[in-house]
Scaffold this motif. Structure first.
Motif, PDB file in Angstrom:
ATOM      1  N   UNK A  37       0.806  -1.220   0.000  1.00 49.75           N
ATOM      2  CA  UNK A  37       0.000   0.000   0.000  1.00 49.75           C
ATOM      3  C   UNK A  37       0.841   1.273   0.000  1.00 49.75           C
ATOM      4  N   UNK A  38       2.145   1.156   0.021  1.00 52.88           N
ATOM      5  CA  UNK A  38       3.048   2.298   0.076  1.00 52.88           C
ATOM      6  C   UNK A  38       3.520   2.666  -1.330  1.00 52.88           C
ATOM      7  N   UNK A  47      -3.312  -3.508  -2.196  1.00 53.21           N
ATOM      8  CA  UNK A  47      -3.675  -4.454  -1.140  1.00 53.21           C
ATOM      9  C   UNK A  47      -3.802  -5.855  -1.727  1.00 53.21           C
ATOM     10  N   UNK A  48      -3.876  -6.833  -0.844  1.00 53.02           N
ATOM     11  CA  UNK A  48      -3.949  -8.217  -1.276  1.00 53.02           C
ATOM     12  C   UNK A  48      -5.219  -8.553  -2.036  1.00 53.02           C
ATOM     13  N   UNK A  49      -6.310  -7.865  -1.713  1.00 48.12           N
ATOM     14  CA  UNK A  49      -7.580  -8.139  -2.401  1.00 48.12           C
ATOM     15  C   UNK A  49      -7.468  -7.841  -3.894  1.00 48.12           C
ATOM     16  N   UNK A  50      -6.899  -6.684  -4.228  1.00 52.73           N
ATOM     17  CA  UNK A  50      -6.730  -6.323  -5.643  1.00 52.73           C
ATOM     18  C   UNK A  50      -5.903  -7.381  -6.370  1.00 52.73           C
ATOM     19  N   UNK A  83      -7.099  -6.408   2.616  1.00 47.96           N
ATOM     20  CA  UNK A  83      -6.611  -7.785   2.695  1.00 47.96           C
ATOM     21  C   UNK A  83      -5.101  -7.695   2.886  1.00 47.96           C
ATOM     22  N   UNK A  84      -4.630  -8.042   4.095  1.00 42.39           N
ATOM     23  CA  UNK A  84      -3.200  -7.903   4.371  1.00 42.39           C
ATOM     24  C   UNK A  84      -2.414  -9.068   3.764  1.00 42.39           C
ATOM     25  N   UNK A  85      -1.109  -9.058   3.973  1.00 47.52           N
ATOM     26  CA  UNK A  85      -0.252 -10.086   3.383  1.00 47.52           C
ATOM     27  C   UNK A  85      -0.580 -11.492   3.840  1.00 47.52           C
TER      28      UNK A  85
END
Length: 132
Positions: free
Chosen positions: A12-13, A38-41, A69-71
């Motif tokens: 996200x950075x 993010x992980x969802x994308x 959705x995190x790692x």
């Protein structure tokens, strides 16, 4: 010949996105870079590529702490999809966290994570990824 062709950067950075792009350019690494916030994308993109039989990433640079959705959640969903892959991408966790809980949790995903790297990512890290 390049070891990887299609690279996903899931973080996200946006500054990290910029740094990765600069490191690749300075090292004359020509790959198709795809950036996700993010992980969802990224999971949705992978599912879409699987449905269309499009090429999947062969390298994933994954952050742990992200919104939506995190790692870790990405890795859980990824594990449910990986049986559909012709060949699995190499996944490198790249995080600013050196928390012992995160490094311990990474061991739970030893079957999919190639290595856990700490930010800031350096030229030597990129060289190691592309030569090992």
């Amino acid at each position: 010949m390049m070891k990887f062709n299609n690279v996903y950067v899931i973080d996200d950075d946006k500054i990290f996105h910029f740094i990765v792009q600069k490191l690749f350019n300075r090292n004359q690494i020509e790959v198709e870079l795809s950036f996700f916030q993010n992980g969802h994308e990224a999971i949705e993109d992978i599912k879409e590529k699987l449905d269309c039989d499009d090429p999947l990433p062969d390298l994933i640079l994954l952050d742990i702490n992200m919104p939506i959705l995190d790692g870790w959640q990405f890795l859980e969903e990824y594990q449910q999809l990986k049986e559909k892959f012709e060949s699995e991408p190499e996944i490198y966790l790249i995080s600013s966290s050196d928390n012992i809980l995160d490094t311990a949790k990474a061991k739970e995903f030893d079957d999919v994570i190639k290595k856990y790297l700490l930010k800031p990512i350096r030229r030597a890290d990129i060289e190691a990824i592309f030569t090992n």
